[in-house]
Write a protein that holds these residues in place. Structure first.
Motif, PDB file in Angstrom:
ATOM      1  N   LEU A 111       9.954  11.864  -4.508  1.00 18.93           N
ATOM      2  CA  LEU A 111      10.718  10.649  -4.796  1.00 18.93           C
ATOM      3  C   LEU A 111      10.170   9.465  -4.009  1.00 18.93           C
ATOM      4  O   LEU A 111      10.044   8.350  -4.540  1.00 18.93           O
ATOM      5  CB  LEU A 111      12.199  10.874  -4.455  1.00 18.93           C
ATOM      6  N   ALA A 112       9.819   9.685  -2.735  1.00 20.35           N
ATOM      7  CA  ALA A 112       9.251   8.607  -1.924  1.00 20.35           C
ATOM      8  C   ALA A 112       7.914   8.153  -2.485  1.00 20.35           C
ATOM      9  O   ALA A 112       7.612   6.951  -2.514  1.00 20.35           O
ATOM     10  CB  ALA A 112       9.093   9.078  -0.473  1.00 20.35           C
ATOM     11  N   PHE A 113       7.101   9.105  -2.941  1.00 17.22           N
ATOM     12  CA  PHE A 113       5.806   8.751  -3.530  1.00 17.22           C
ATOM     13  C   PHE A 113       6.014   7.957  -4.822  1.00 17.22           C
ATOM     14  O   PHE A 113       5.340   6.947  -5.064  1.00 17.22           O
ATOM     15  CB  PHE A 113       5.000  10.026  -3.808  1.00 17.22           C
ATOM     16  N   PHE A 114       6.961   8.417  -5.640  1.00 23.20           N
ATOM     17  CA  PHE A 114       7.276   7.707  -6.886  1.00 23.20           C
ATOM     18  C   PHE A 114       7.742   6.283  -6.582  1.00 23.20           C
ATOM     19  O   PHE A 114       7.314   5.316  -7.233  1.00 23.20           O
ATOM     20  CB  PHE A 114       8.357   8.486  -7.647  1.00 23.20           C
ATOM     21  N   HIS A 115       8.620   6.128  -5.573  1.00 24.14           N
ATOM     22  CA  HIS A 115       9.126   4.799  -5.191  1.00 24.14           C
ATOM     23  C   HIS A 115       7.972   3.895  -4.737  1.00 24.14           C
ATOM     24  O   HIS A 115       7.913   2.715  -5.101  1.00 24.14           O
ATOM     25  CB  HIS A 115      10.150   4.950  -4.061  1.00 24.14           C
ATOM     26  N   ALA A 116       7.028   4.463  -3.973  1.00 23.19           N
ATOM     27  CA  ALA A 116       5.882   3.683  -3.510  1.00 23.19           C
ATOM     28  C   ALA A 116       4.983   3.284  -4.670  1.00 23.19           C
ATOM     29  O   ALA A 116       4.462   2.161  -4.725  1.00 23.19           O
ATOM     30  CB  ALA A 116       5.095   4.481  -2.470  1.00 23.19           C
ATOM     31  N   VAL A 117       4.802   4.194  -5.640  1.00 21.56           N
ATOM     32  CA  VAL A 117       3.926   3.929  -6.783  1.00 21.56           C
ATOM     33  C   VAL A 117       4.483   2.797  -7.642  1.00 21.56           C
ATOM     34  O   VAL A 117       3.752   1.873  -8.033  1.00 21.56           O
ATOM     35  CB  VAL A 117       3.724   5.216  -7.606  1.00 21.56           C
TER      36      VAL A 117
ATOM     37  N   SER B 268      10.553  18.764  -0.442  1.00 22.16           N
ATOM     38  CA  SER B 268       9.402  18.435  -1.294  1.00 22.16           C
ATOM     39  C   SER B 268       9.765  17.363  -2.308  1.00 22.16           C
ATOM     40  O   SER B 268       8.989  16.445  -2.580  1.00 22.16           O
ATOM     41  CB  SER B 268       8.909  19.698  -2.002  1.00 22.16           C
ATOM     42  N   LEU B 269      10.960  17.486  -2.875  1.00 22.03           N
ATOM     43  CA  LEU B 269      11.385  16.504  -3.870  1.00 22.03           C
ATOM     44  C   LEU B 269      11.652  15.140  -3.222  1.00 22.03           C
ATOM     45  O   LEU B 269      11.477  14.099  -3.858  1.00 22.03           O
ATOM     46  CB  LEU B 269      12.619  16.998  -4.617  1.00 22.03           C
ATOM     47  N   VAL B 270      12.078  15.166  -1.975  1.00 24.31           N
ATOM     48  CA  VAL B 270      12.237  13.897  -1.265  1.00 24.31           C
ATOM     49  C   VAL B 270      10.877  13.209  -1.135  1.00 24.31           C
ATOM     50  O   VAL B 270      10.749  11.993  -1.329  1.00 24.31           O
ATOM     51  CB  VAL B 270      12.868  14.125   0.127  1.00 24.31           C
TER      52      VAL B 270
ATOM     53  N   GLY C 168       0.824  -1.208   0.000  1.00 26.33           N
ATOM     54  CA  GLY C 168       0.000   0.000   0.000  1.00 26.33           C
ATOM     55  C   GLY C 168       0.852   1.249   0.000  1.00 26.33           C
ATOM     56  O   GLY C 168       1.971   1.276   0.516  1.00 26.33           O
ATOM     57  N   LEU C 169       0.324   2.295  -0.608  1.00 22.66           N
ATOM     58  CA  LEU C 169       1.066   3.541  -0.720  1.00 22.66           C
ATOM     59  C   LEU C 169       1.390   4.132   0.645  1.00 22.66           C
ATOM     60  O   LEU C 169       2.510   4.599   0.885  1.00 22.66           O
ATOM     61  CB  LEU C 169       0.252   4.551  -1.540  1.00 22.66           C
ATOM     62  N   LYS C 170       0.426   4.130   1.533  1.00 25.85           N
ATOM     63  CA  LYS C 170       0.632   4.748   2.843  1.00 25.85           C
ATOM     64  C   LYS C 170       1.770   4.059   3.592  1.00 25.85           C
ATOM     65  O   LYS C 170       2.703   4.722   4.079  1.00 25.85           O
ATOM     66  CB  LYS C 170      -0.654   4.687   3.660  1.00 25.85           C
ATOM     67  N   LEU C 171       1.707   2.744   3.703  1.00 28.87           N
ATOM     68  CA  LEU C 171       2.737   2.012   4.446  1.00 28.87           C
ATOM     69  C   LEU C 171       4.092   2.142   3.783  1.00 28.87           C
ATOM     70  O   LEU C 171       5.126   2.229   4.456  1.00 28.87           O
ATOM     71  CB  LEU C 171       2.332   0.541   4.579  1.00 28.87           C
ATOM     72  N   ASN C 172       4.105   2.175   2.447  1.00 33.92           N
ATOM     73  CA  ASN C 172       5.371   2.306   1.732  1.00 33.92           C
ATOM     74  C   ASN C 172       5.978   3.679   1.959  1.00 33.92           C
ATOM     75  O   ASN C 172       7.183   3.826   2.202  1.00 33.92           O
ATOM     76  CB  ASN C 172       5.132   2.055   0.239  1.00 33.92           C
ATOM     77  N   LEU C 173       5.129   4.708   1.856  1.00 30.52           N
ATOM     78  CA  LEU C 173       5.601   6.074   2.123  1.00 30.52           C
ATOM     79  C   LEU C 173       6.135   6.192   3.549  1.00 30.52           C
ATOM     80  O   LEU C 173       7.203   6.782   3.790  1.00 30.52           O
ATOM     81  CB  LEU C 173       4.455   7.065   1.925  1.00 30.52           C
ATOM     82  N   ARG C 174       5.396   5.630   4.485  1.00 30.11           N
ATOM     83  CA  ARG C 174       5.803   5.715   5.887  1.00 30.11           C
ATOM     84  C   ARG C 174       7.140   5.010   6.101  1.00 30.11           C
ATOM     85  O   ARG C 174       8.022   5.526   6.799  1.00 30.11           O
ATOM     86  CB  ARG C 174       4.726   5.115   6.772  1.00 30.11           C
ATOM     87  N   ALA C 175       7.305   3.836   5.487  1.00 30.17           N
ATOM     88  CA  ALA C 175       8.567   3.113   5.627  1.00 30.17           C
ATOM     89  C   ALA C 175       9.724   3.911   5.042  1.00 30.17           C
ATOM     90  O   ALA C 175      10.824   3.953   5.615  1.00 30.17           O
ATOM     91  CB  ALA C 175       8.457   1.748   4.938  1.00 30.17           C
ATOM     92  N   ASN C 176       9.493   4.544   3.886  1.00 31.66           N
ATOM     93  CA  ASN C 176      10.559   5.349   3.272  1.00 31.66           C
ATOM     94  C   ASN C 176      10.962   6.507   4.172  1.00 31.66           C
ATOM     95  O   ASN C 176      12.155   6.804   4.334  1.00 31.66           O
ATOM     96  CB  ASN C 176      10.100   5.885   1.911  1.00 31.66           C
ATOM     97  N   PHE C 177       9.984   7.176   4.765  1.00 25.76           N
ATOM     98  CA  PHE C 177      10.311   8.331   5.604  1.00 25.76           C
ATOM     99  C   PHE C 177      10.879   7.906   6.956  1.00 25.76           C
ATOM    100  O   PHE C 177      11.637   8.660   7.570  1.00 25.76           O
ATOM    101  CB  PHE C 177       9.074   9.228   5.783  1.00 25.76           C
TER     102      PHE C 177
END
Length: 1492
Positions: free
Chosen positions: A1045-1051, A1040-1042, A1013-1022
């Motif tokens: 990038l995290a959103f792109f990685h999750a997607v 902002s770009l970080v 899931g996007l939320k869990l992936n974003l949270r793990a990245n941050f």
């Protein structure tokens, strides 16, 4: 041995058995997917085993008969001897009375003589006392005289010593004097006087001294002979001399010695004179003493005469008494013998009856041996590889029935154990660790009795532990084929007759041991030898060989089945249930289980004791010689036997009652034991899905025991049972989910729920079979579909469901017709599984039957319906897998078991382990990492050795790269006996079938997956980004770009969830990609800030991130296009536009946006506000993508369930599997056409064959090859089903595929790619045939159905070739251009396409088509595929092709699109779009030649 009248029947039966095993092997393969092979060697082994058993058991029974006959004969002799003893006893009593009177007279005479002898004896005693007193007086007087005399003796002895010191020369010197000194002369005179010389002068003295032994004579002089006169004379001389010793010493040395001697003699004589009266008195007393002794001797002589007379009388009396005693003893013995004989006859009365009955039974058994040995030999020769159910079916339902039908004698009832083993041996096996169930008992018989060496299929390692315990006292050699010295170990075992165990045997068995395995022995000069490789070694007959494999279902060759006895030790449900029942009772009531075990042991011992006592009685009876009534040992043994037999019988009765009580109590816990057994098989079956899912019984028992400890106690049994089952089920679920991939966790919980429900009989096999397979019929139903909105397959499934479960669904077809509108509302709902079912089905259906209804109407909701089913049936927690926590993993782990981390794309366990060490404050110096690869083997073993000693954490990464070396690691782990308590071994690996089962079964398995899931992936990245890192870059755009990038990685990771619509090839985007891109972003923005350049280097960032880092993993051009589109959508100045704020995705429910600048916690708060589950629209996909995802997930689950569930042989409608397969075979055969005559087609086409005509010929050749193989394989399968030929692996694969409604792999290889089930594929097959036939008869079709071509690319290539040849274009400068026409059906086209062609039957996925506007539009809800209107394909020169508002769309053969090798791609089509093409690119739009 075999009577003539039964010989033919025995032979016919043996042939029948051998042939039937082949049939059972085919069923075994079909139902349980386990191979078994029958070879001629098995038949020869069967014959030899039968003859050997028959001879052995016949000899044994004959020996038993002789033993009982001897015993009965001895009992008969005892009866005869009893009558003879009665007669003899009467005579003996008469003689005894006469002898008693004679003895009394003789006794009186002896008494009178004894009185006289006693009187004389008293007189002799008085005289003896008198002599004793005289002797005492003599001794006293003699002692006093001797004491006085002793005083003078030292001086005399000193004088003699002085004489000894004189030399002969000293005496010669004196003698030489003519006139010696006066003193010397006087001394010499004294000596002359003492020696009794007459002449006392110097001359006489000189003569005396001339004697040769003068000095010796002085020393030996008898001083007692010197008279008183001589003493007076000497005294006179000495007195007149008046000289001292000193003066004499100065005058003469010899004179001094003689003077000293003379003085000493005089001193002695003075003493002797004083004690002379006493000495004379002593002499007188001695004379009196001798006289008394003579008188005493006379008295003794008289007394001896009396004694001799008494002795003679005594002897006469003793002889008389002995004679009387003998007669008395004889009489007593006779009486005792009469009593003993009576006791013997009475005591052995029951034995006499029992032995007579046993003798009759043995005679009967000898007749039954013919059939008993026949069945036993068949069991030993054929049944090893089969499961318990198959063994029972073969042995009792077929072979035993056949023997009785042929009137071959056979015991009733027949038990294999009674002939091949006994209670004592079974008890011994149990104490050595063999489970007590019947299957294990049979396996023990096969292991110890079979003529071939055993090869144990032992996934739970129960046989391995039993064999090791059984043979440990016999110096068992344990080795494996991977050991370098296994031949040396085997050679030693063969030479010295030791047992040898090969463990961890794979499917390949080294042929070097073939001679040993087959016992190819040679006899030379009285010794046996065998060839081991190229070496001939001595063979000890006591040698035993065992082979053991951990593989649960090994595929051994037929040769192996002929050489070894393959024995299936796989634990059965019932056997495991009994084992777990013992574990539960031992935990709940330890003393009761101990009593149960001791009761079993005691009962076995008592039975053996009874047998031993009976054997002892029979042995004593057999060995007794002469009169058996004289055999005291026999009588004692009889007493002991009867008393012990009574005692043992009482114990057995008590044991039987106690066992009944204990069993009744134990049965109360059977429900929990059954649940435990079901859960274990649920776990082990997962290995069929992925070879990494390996679980050992030992590891499971630990989970089972922990569950017993953790379950809440309760005094009520039913409540306690429920607590145990609930705790156990949840613990097993958590334990299994820890080592299972996310996409298999629901399958695991669903299979677990199914097993529990089936055990409770709430799910039937027929309903489950329908849920998995649906309607597999090749023919469409004659009943018309009642509503247009209902898919064709759904209607077929509804009809089939009404047949499978008529009690619940017989009214469904009519109900659907009557209430169409209500059903349509339900059908169109987004979540029909949560809506009430129309028509009263809501109340009447069970939870599983609701699934069946969903399966018919909405396949896309089956996956969610299964989730709901598990939630409502077992509990909601069983669809919420536990979160993998490294802290929990560390807590569950131990130093002796490795932790296997199974990798999935995007996971990074190394980083997680480092953070765990930091949190646990574990010394980082003891944290070791080693990336495995070629050349790292020695380093890994050295690190392991050091880590074990130092207590380090060792992580060996990517172990799948050295899968073969892992066997060395397994041996190294087995050699470790003592470890540091802090030591842990972490192994990371991708799933691989080469990973050693031993490590997996002993390890704690953990699947590491990136968050879903996007939320869990974003949270793990941050979480991985520190606030310091986020604030380290001075450029204000960096945070902002970080986030972008995290959103792109999750997607890009989340797209994997949607399968081929997400990515054609699944890519392993992981944390390292994100971290490197983060560094790139940081570096470039710092440089831009340092140069005061307000512009962000977007092109460089997009290239490095999209093309190099992430794009470097992408190998598919269309996947790369998706990645590039994301870069264009997410990276650019537009994301900072304040007039038109940027949103990743926004609708009325959710908004994915870039948070405002802030700290790390600010970004995390925004992330936490996002929904846990995201819709596919967030990724750019259509909402239907989720339907496709769930549809594919359901189909994948069905295919996995087909692997997990056995083929029971029942279709659910009363039709057997064989009959069902036969029906499908017949249906398919009816649809197979005759072969195309290609030569006739070639002649018809003429000499000028066009490129497309060549394609037709090639297609016909491929179609002919397909139909030829279909015809051949189906013909052979029909024969195999009838038993006319053997069922090969290929035929079994076809049969299983037809049974499951799938396409056989043999046909699939020869046909165009398809994902259709068998029914749909046969429709496709028929359409292909029709197109080929029309093409031959009517020429090339106006509208080509591309899906009907085996290689559609070849037709398009031929089209381009023909156009280029016609127009003179260079072939390499030409391409295809497509136009979507307005024609919806091929029949609407009446003219050719000119240069090009029309094609139809192409489906659009990911979008819809607006026929009026001729452009792409969004798909309709729930419409996954939409058939495209007729497509015109036009060859064109590349330079002339100008595309505007067109989407280059890939065309694939199936929805599987194309794989990493590019297989499946056909061509690119041009589709008009009214919106930006990025919308359709991210939607994964494509064209398909086939629907599923």
């Amino acid at each position: 041995m075999i009577p003539e009248k039964h010989l033919l029947a025995v032979v016919d039966h043996m042939v029948m058995v051998h042939q039937s095993v082949d049939d059972y092997s085919q069923q075994f393969l079909q139902k349980l997917r386990r191979p078994n092979y029958v070879t001629p060697k098995n038949y020869l082994d069967f014959v030899n085993c039968y003859l050997h058993l028959l001879e052995q058991k016949n000899q044994y029974i004959l020996a038993q008969c002789r033993r009982l006959e001897d015993g009965l004969e001895k009992l008969q002799e005892a009866s005869v001897q009893l009558r003879e003893q009665n007669k003899k006893l009467a005579k003996q009593k008469e003689i005894l009375a006469i002898k008693s009177v004679a003895c009394e007279t003789l006794l009186q005479e002896i008494t009178a003589n004894t009185i006289t002898a006693n009187q004389k004896k008293e007189l002799a005693l008085e005289k003896s006392q008198e002599i004793k007193e005289q002797n005492a007086v003599i001794a006293h007087e003699k002692k006093e005289a001797e004491e006085a005399l002793t005083e003078a003796l030292p001086a005399l002895e000193a004088a003699r010593i002085a004489l000894r010191d004189l030399e002969k020369s000293d005496v010669t010197e004196i003698r030489s004097f003519a006139k010696p000194p006066k003193q010397v002369q006087v001394v010499c005179k004294c000596i002359l006087v003492m020696r009794g010389y007459k002449d006392i002068n110097w001359k006489s003295a000189k003569g005396m001294m001339s004697e040769a032994n003068f000095l010796r004579s002085l020393m030996d002089m008898d001083c007692d002979a010197i008279t008183i006169n001589q003493t007076k004379t000497v005294r006179g001389f000495l007195k007149a001399l008046g000289t001292t010793f000193e003066e004499m010493a100065s005058i003469s040395r010899a004179g001094f010695g003689m003077l000293k001697f003379v003085e000493a003699v005089m001193g002695y004589c003075d003493v002797a004179k004083k004690i002379k009266p006493k000495r004379e008195k002593v002499a007188q007393l001695e004379r009196n003493y001798r006289q008394s002794e003579h008188e005493l001797e006379r008295m003794h002589a008289e007394l001896n005469l009396l004694h001799e007379e008494l002795s003679m009388l005594g002897r006469r009396y003793d002889e008389a008494m002995r004679e009387q005693q003998t007669l008395q003893e004889e009489a007593e013995i006779m009486e005792r013998h009469l009593t003993a004989a009576d006791k013997l006859i009475v005591g052995l009365g029951s034995e006499n009856i029992r032995w007579t009955r046993e003798l009759q039974e043995l005679h009967s058994q000898r007749l039954w041996l013919l059939g008993d040995c026949l069945l036993s030999a068949a069991f030993l020769s054929y049944e090893g590889a089969f499961s318990w159910n198959f063994r029972q079916m073969m042995l009792h339902e077929n072979w035993e029935v056949d023997i009785r039908d042929r009137n071959i004698p056979l015991s009733q009832p027949f038990h294999i154990e009674s002939l091949l083993t006994d209670d004592v041996e079974i008890s011994s096996w149990r104490s050595e660790g063999l489970p007590p169930d019947e299957l294990s008992l049979q396996n023990g018989i096969l292991t110890t009795r079979a003529s071939r060496f055993p090869l144990c299929i032992d996934p739970q390692q129960q046989a391995l532990h039993w064999i090791k315990k059984r043979e440990e006292s016999n110096n068992l050699k344990v080795t494996s084929f991977n050991e370098p010295d296994f031949l040396k170990q085997l050679e030693l075992a063969i030479k010295y007759g030791l047992p040898c165990l090969f463990q961890n045997v794979d499917e390949y068995i080294d042929p070097v041991i073939d001679n040993v395995l087959q016992r190819n022995l040679r006899g030379k000069q009285g010794r046996l030898t065998v060839m081991l490789g190229d070496k001939e070694i001595d063979y000890d007959p006591n040698f035993r060989l065992y082979l053991n494999t951990k593989l649960s279902n090994p595929k051994y060759s037929p040769a192996v089945f002929g050489k070894a006895m393959v024995i299936n030790y796989t634990v059965t449900l019932g056997a495991l249930e009994d084992q777990l029942l013992s574990v539960i009772v031992a935990f709940e009531r330890k003393e009761l289980e101990e009593q149960h075990e001791s009761l079993i042991q005691e009962t076995s011992r008592n039975k053996r004791l009874l047998q031993d006592l009976e054997d002892c009685v029979l042995r004593e009876l057999a060995m007794s010689t002469g009169n058996m009534l004289d055999n005291d040992d026999l009588l004692a043994t009889l007493d002991e036997t009867k008393s012990k037999a009574t005692e043992v019988s009482e114990k057995l009765v008590l044991a039987e009652k106690t066992a009944t009580d204990i069993d009744h109590f134990r049965e109360g816990y059977r429900g929990a034991a059954l649940r435990g057994a079901l859960l274990f098989f649920t776990l082990t079956e997962m290995a069929l899905i992925n070879s990494m899912y390996q679980y050992s019984l030992a590891a499971y028992l630990e989970v089972f025991t922990q569950s017993l400890c953790r379950s809440f106690p309760d005094s009520k049994l039913l409540t306690r049972l429920k607590n145990i089952m609930d705790t156990l089920t949840y613990n097993v679920y958590n334990y299994g989910c820890t080592g299972i991939f996310e996409n298999h966790k629901l399958l695991f919980s669903f299979n677990m729920t199914l097993k529990i429900e089936q055990a409770e009989e709430r799910v039937s096999w027929g309903e489950l079979d329908f849920f998995i397979k649906g309607n597999m019929s090749l023919e469409k139903s004659a009943k018309a579909k009642p509503c247009e909105w209902l898919p064709d397959q759904a209607w077929e499934d509804v009809l089939r469901l009404a047949e499978v479960s008529p009690q619940s669904f017989c009214a469904l077809p009519e109900e659907l017709r009557m209430k169409e509108s209500i059903w349509k509302i339900w059908f169109d709902s987004d979540t029909p599984e949560q809506m009430p079912f129309p028509g009263g089905f809501e109340e009447d259906l069970s939870a599983f039957q609701r699934l069946l209804l969903i399966r018919c109407f909405r396949v896309d909701r089956v996956f969610r319906a299964v989730t709901d089913y598990v939630s409502t049936t077992t509990g909601e927690k069983y669809v919420q897998p536990p979160v993998v926590s490294f802290e929990n993993i560390l807590e569950q782990s131990c130093p002796t078991s490795p932790i296997v981390l199974i990798l999935s794309p995007g996971s990074d366990p190394a980083g997680d382990l480092t953070k765990l060490a930091e949190r646990k404050r574990f010394d980082t110096a003891r944290l070791c990492f080693l990336a495995m690869g070629q050349g790292q083997e020695k380093s890994a073993l050295q690190l392991l050795e050091n880590s074990v000693k130092q207590g380090s954490w060792l992580m060996l990464q990517n172990c799948h790269l050295l899968a073969l070396w892992l066997r060395d690691l397994e041996k190294a782990l087995q050699r470790i006996s003592k470890t540091h308590p802090d030591f842990r071994l972490w192994l990371t690996t991708e799933p691989t079938p080469l990973f050693p089962i031993g490590i997996l079964q002993n390890a704690l398995k953990v699947v590491t997956e990136p968050p879903s899931g996007l939320k869990l992936n974003l949270r793990a990245n941050f979480f991985r980004i520190s606030n310091k890192m986020l604030m380290s870059c001075p450029h204000q755009a960096f945070p902002s770009l970080v986030y972008v990038l995290a959103f792109f990685h999750a997607v890009v990771q989340e797209r994997r969830k949607y399968g081929k619509m997400g990515w054609n090839v699944p890519y392993n985007f992981n944390e390292s990609d994100f971290q490197v891109c983060l560094e790139i972003l940081n570096t470039y923005l710092i440089k831009a800030h340092q140069k005061d350049n307000p512009k962000i280097p977007w092109s460089s960032l997009k290239y490095l991130i999209g093309e190099v880092m992430y794009g470097g993993r992408v190998i598919d051009s269309f996947d790369r296009r998706v990645l590039t589109t994301y870069m264009e959508e997410y990276f650019g100045d537009f994301i900072f536009d304040t007039c038109q704020p940027f949103h990743f995705f926004c609708n009325k429910d959710v908004d994915y946006y870039i948070p405002e600048l802030g700290q790390k916690d600010d970004y995390l708060r925004v992330i936490e506000s996002l929904p846990l589950a995201n819709t596919p629209e967030v990724l750019g996909l259509h909402s239907n993508a989720e339907i496709g995802y769930y549809t594919q997930a359901a189909r994948t689950m069905w295919s996995h369930l087909l692997e997990l569930l056995p083929q029971t042989g029942d279709s659910g409608t009363g039709t057997s599997c064989e009959e069902l397969i036969g029906q499908v075979v017949q249906d398919v055969q009816n649809k197979i056409p005759k072969q195309f005559k290609i030569q006739d087609v070639r002649r018809k086409l003429g000499e000028n064959v066009s490129p497309t005509a060549v394609v037709l010929l090639q297609e016909l050749e491929r179609f002919n090859l397909l139909t030829l193989n279909m015809t051949r394989s189906l013909t052979e399968l029909s024969k195999a089903l009838l038993g006319e030929v053997g069922m090969s692996t290929e035929l079994d694969d076809i049969a299983r595929a037809l049974l499951n409604g799938q396409i056989a792999s043999l046909w699939r290889r020869l046909a165009p790619d398809t994902l259709k089930p068998l029914g749909g594929w046969m429709v496709h097959f028929q359409r292909r045939l029709n197109q080929y036939t029309a093409w031959i008869n009517k020429g090339e079709p106006l509208v080509m159905w591309l899906s009907g071509l085996h290689v559609p690319e070849s037709y398009l290539t031929a089209l381009v070739q023909a156009t280029c040849r016609h127009n003179g274009w260079p072939l390499d400068c030409s391409t295809l251009y497509t136009q979507v026409t307005k024609y919806c059906a091929p029949e609407e086209i009446t003219d050719t396409a000119g240069q090009g062609c029309f094609v139809h039957g192409i489906y659009l996925e990911g979008a819809g088509w607006d026929l009026q506007r001729s452009c792409l539009v969004c798909s309709q809800p729930k419409v996954l595929l939409e058939e495209l209107p007729v497509l015109r394909i036009i060859p064109i020169e590349v330079r002339r092709l100008k595309l505007l508002n067109m989407l280059r769309t890939p065309v694939y053969v199936t929805s599987a699109r194309r794989n990493a090798m590019g297989v499946g791609f056909v061509f690119e089509a041009d589709l008009h779009t009214a919106v930006h093409k990025s919308h359709w690119i991210l939607s994964g739009v494509c064209l398909l030649l086939n629907s599923d």
